[in-house]
Design a protein around this motif. Sequence first.
Motif, PDB file in Angstrom:
ATOM      1  N   ARG A  34       1.861  67.086  25.631  1.00  0.00           N
ATOM      2  CA  ARG A  34       2.175  65.647  25.980  1.00  0.00           C
ATOM      3  C   ARG A  34       2.815  65.582  27.207  1.00  0.00           C
ATOM      4  NH1 ARG A  34       1.391  61.701  22.347  1.00  0.00           N
ATOM      5  NH2 ARG A  34       0.861  62.385  20.236  1.00  0.00           N
ATOM      6  N   THR A  35       2.151  64.704  28.274  1.00  0.00           N
ATOM      7  CA  THR A  35       2.606  64.628  29.866  1.00  0.00           C
ATOM      8  C   THR A  35       2.938  63.434  29.999  1.00  0.00           C
ATOM      9  OG1 THR A  35       1.182  66.872  30.009  1.00  0.00           O
ATOM     10  CG2 THR A  35       1.782  65.208  31.986  1.00  0.00           C
ATOM     11  N   TYR A  36       4.051  63.146  30.776  1.00  0.00           N
ATOM     12  CA  TYR A  36       4.268  61.917  31.312  1.00  0.00           C
ATOM     13  C   TYR A  36       4.489  61.984  32.888  1.00  0.00           C
ATOM     14  CZ  TYR A  36       7.010  57.786  32.625  1.00  0.00           C
ATOM     15  OH  TYR A  36       7.252  56.395  32.981  1.00  0.00           O
ATOM     16  N   ALA A  64      -2.387  56.219  29.067  1.00  0.00           N
ATOM     17  CA  ALA A  64      -2.077  55.148  28.799  1.00  0.00           C
ATOM     18  C   ALA A  64      -0.946  54.724  29.949  1.00  0.00           C
ATOM     19  CB  ALA A  64      -1.517  54.573  27.477  1.00  0.00           C
ATOM     20  N   VAL A  65      -0.749  53.432  30.170  1.00  0.00           N
ATOM     21  CA  VAL A  65       0.358  53.326  31.129  1.00  0.00           C
ATOM     22  C   VAL A  65       1.394  52.652  30.217  1.00  0.00           C
ATOM     23  CG1 VAL A  65       1.305  51.441  32.674  1.00  0.00           C
ATOM     24  CG2 VAL A  65      -1.164  52.348  32.982  1.00  0.00           C
ATOM     25  N   CYS A  66       2.688  53.212  30.225  1.00  0.00           N
ATOM     26  CA  CYS A  66       3.658  53.104  29.404  1.00  0.00           C
ATOM     27  C   CYS A  66       4.642  51.897  29.813  1.00  0.00           C
ATOM     28  CB  CYS A  66       4.701  54.411  29.145  1.00  0.00           C
ATOM     29  SG  CYS A  66       3.624  55.629  28.598  1.00  0.00           S
ATOM     30  N   ASP A  71       6.297  53.157  23.872  1.00  0.00           N
ATOM     31  CA  ASP A  71       5.008  53.445  24.075  1.00  0.00           C
ATOM     32  C   ASP A  71       4.956  54.994  23.829  1.00  0.00           C
ATOM     33  OD1 ASP A  71       4.447  51.036  24.356  1.00  0.00           O
ATOM     34  OD2 ASP A  71       4.455  51.158  26.719  1.00  0.00           O
ATOM     35  N   ASN A  72       4.235  55.531  23.019  1.00  0.00           N
ATOM     36  CA  ASN A  72       4.191  57.124  22.788  1.00  0.00           C
ATOM     37  C   ASN A  72       3.098  57.562  21.985  1.00  0.00           C
ATOM     38  OD1 ASN A  72       4.861  56.221  20.113  1.00  0.00           O
ATOM     39  ND2 ASN A  72       6.811  57.208  19.988  1.00  0.00           N
ATOM     40  N   ASP A  73       2.069  56.662  21.875  1.00  0.00           N
ATOM     41  CA  ASP A  73       0.987  57.096  21.153  1.00  0.00           C
ATOM     42  C   ASP A  73       0.015  57.949  22.017  1.00  0.00           C
ATOM     43  OD1 ASP A  73       2.021  55.822  18.873  1.00  0.00           O
ATOM     44  OD2 ASP A  73       0.832  54.056  19.304  1.00  0.00           O
ATOM     45  N   CYS A  74       0.117  58.269  23.132  1.00  0.00           N
ATOM     46  CA  CYS A  74      -0.846  58.950  23.875  1.00  0.00           C
ATOM     47  C   CYS A  74      -0.254  60.119  24.510  1.00  0.00           C
ATOM     48  CB  CYS A  74      -0.960  57.902  25.341  1.00  0.00           C
ATOM     49  SG  CYS A  74       0.479  57.714  26.187  1.00  0.00           S
ATOM     50  N   VAL A  75      -1.404  61.012  24.822  1.00  0.00           N
ATOM     51  CA  VAL A  75      -1.024  62.380  25.172  1.00  0.00           C
ATOM     52  C   VAL A  75      -0.428  62.458  26.404  1.00  0.00           C
ATOM     53  CG1 VAL A  75      -1.989  64.680  25.569  1.00  0.00           C
ATOM     54  CG2 VAL A  75      -2.694  63.654  23.546  1.00  0.00           C
ATOM     55  N   VAL A  76      -1.148  61.647  27.393  1.00  0.00           N
ATOM     56  CA  VAL A  76      -0.847  61.353  28.973  1.00  0.00           C
ATOM     57  C   VAL A  76      -0.392  60.044  29.100  1.00  0.00           C
ATOM     58  CG1 VAL A  76      -1.484  61.513  31.355  1.00  0.00           C
ATOM     59  CG2 VAL A  76      -2.461  63.204  29.507  1.00  0.00           C
ATOM     60  N   GLY A  77       0.998  59.935  29.800  1.00  0.00           N
ATOM     61  CA  GLY A  77       1.402  58.653  30.033  1.00  0.00           C
ATOM     62  C   GLY A  77       1.887  58.357  31.434  1.00  0.00           C
ATOM     63  N   LEU A  78       1.708  57.093  31.806  1.00  0.00           N
ATOM     64  CA  LEU A  78       1.954  56.938  33.225  1.00  0.00           C
ATOM     65  C   LEU A  78       3.108  55.936  33.269  1.00  0.00           C
ATOM     66  CD1 LEU A  78      -1.371  56.186  34.723  1.00  0.00           C
ATOM     67  CD2 LEU A  78      -0.373  58.290  34.566  1.00  0.00           C
ATOM     68  N   GLY A  79       4.091  56.038  33.817  1.00  0.00           N
ATOM     69  CA  GLY A  79       5.028  54.733  34.326  1.00  0.00           C
ATOM     70  C   GLY A  79       5.851  54.805  35.522  1.00  0.00           C
ATOM     71  N   CYS A  80       6.273  53.723  35.762  1.00  0.00           N
ATOM     72  CA  CYS A  80       7.030  53.403  37.357  1.00  0.00           C
ATOM     73  C   CYS A  80       8.605  53.536  36.905  1.00  0.00           C
ATOM     74  CB  CYS A  80       6.600  52.294  37.748  1.00  0.00           C
ATOM     75  SG  CYS A  80       4.839  51.966  37.988  1.00  0.00           S
ATOM     76  N   ASN A  81       9.221  54.865  37.062  1.00  0.00           N
ATOM     77  CA  ASN A  81      10.663  55.028  36.978  1.00  0.00           C
ATOM     78  C   ASN A  81      11.264  54.490  35.579  1.00  0.00           C
ATOM     79  OD1 ASN A  81      11.176  56.437  39.534  1.00  0.00           O
ATOM     80  ND2 ASN A  81      10.782  54.452  40.319  1.00  0.00           N
ATOM     81  N   PRO A  84      10.413  57.404  29.377  1.00  0.00           N
ATOM     82  CA  PRO A  84       9.339  57.595  28.455  1.00  0.00           C
ATOM     83  C   PRO A  84      10.050  57.767  26.982  1.00  0.00           C
ATOM     84  CG  PRO A  84       9.055  59.473  29.539  1.00  0.00           C
ATOM     85  CD  PRO A  84      10.483  58.707  30.299  1.00  0.00           C
ATOM     86  N   ALA A  85       9.093  57.502  26.036  1.00  0.00           N
ATOM     87  CA  ALA A  85       9.515  58.054  24.502  1.00  0.00           C
ATOM     88  C   ALA A  85       9.926  59.611  24.514  1.00  0.00           C
ATOM     89  CB  ALA A  85       8.537  57.690  23.732  1.00  0.00           C
ATOM     90  N   ASP A  86      10.594  60.006  23.608  1.00  0.00           N
ATOM     91  CA  ASP A  86      11.015  61.519  23.444  1.00  0.00           C
ATOM     92  C   ASP A  86       9.882  62.281  23.238  1.00  0.00           C
ATOM     93  OD1 ASP A  86      13.465  60.577  23.756  1.00  0.00           O
ATOM     94  OD2 ASP A  86      13.996  60.405  21.701  1.00  0.00           O
ATOM     95  N   ASN A  87       8.730  62.056  22.788  1.00  0.00           N
ATOM     96  CA  ASN A  87       7.825  62.996  22.485  1.00  0.00           C
ATOM     97  C   ASN A  87       7.170  63.702  23.491  1.00  0.00           C
ATOM     98  OD1 ASN A  87       6.363  60.882  22.974  1.00  0.00           O
ATOM     99  ND2 ASN A  87       5.096  61.185  21.448  1.00  0.00           N
TER     100      ASN A  87
END
Length: 141
Positions: A34-36, A64-66, A71-81, A84-87
């Motif tokens: 899992r990568t953010y 997914a854009v977090c 929001d933690n159901d995806c293997v790859v998440g994107l966010g702006c500062n 993210p979720a703990d996983n």
Amino acid sequence: MTLVRFYVLNDDSPWARDRVACQLAARGYQQGIRTYINLPDLAACRRLDEMLWTFRDQSFIPHAVCEAESDNDCVVGLGCNLEPADNFRVLINLGNEVPHFFSRFDKTLEIIDGREETRLAGRQRWCFYKDRGYPLEKHDL
């Protein structure tokens, strides 16, 4: 302790960092890690969101854009500062500063391209991590 790995590119094109981020995210996805990806603003987030769908001709990276910490159901998440979720286990930082939440990841990946402003900001982040005793690696691409 979080391992911090810097990828240093000679390429100074505006999309060089994004391309490498997509490649690193693809590698993580293939390994089930899992990568953010932390981005500096919403425009950069939208640009990378689109690129993850199209950067390879025959495949895409599910992501997914977090928009909230939950929001933690995806293997790859994107966010702006956004923390993210703990996983998530790996952080790819495309922001200009060290995110305050970097230390909860197994690895933090920093991508530095050939533009002078990116290199300067990267040197400052390197010093931040080094001064705090984080293990550092540098890979020239």
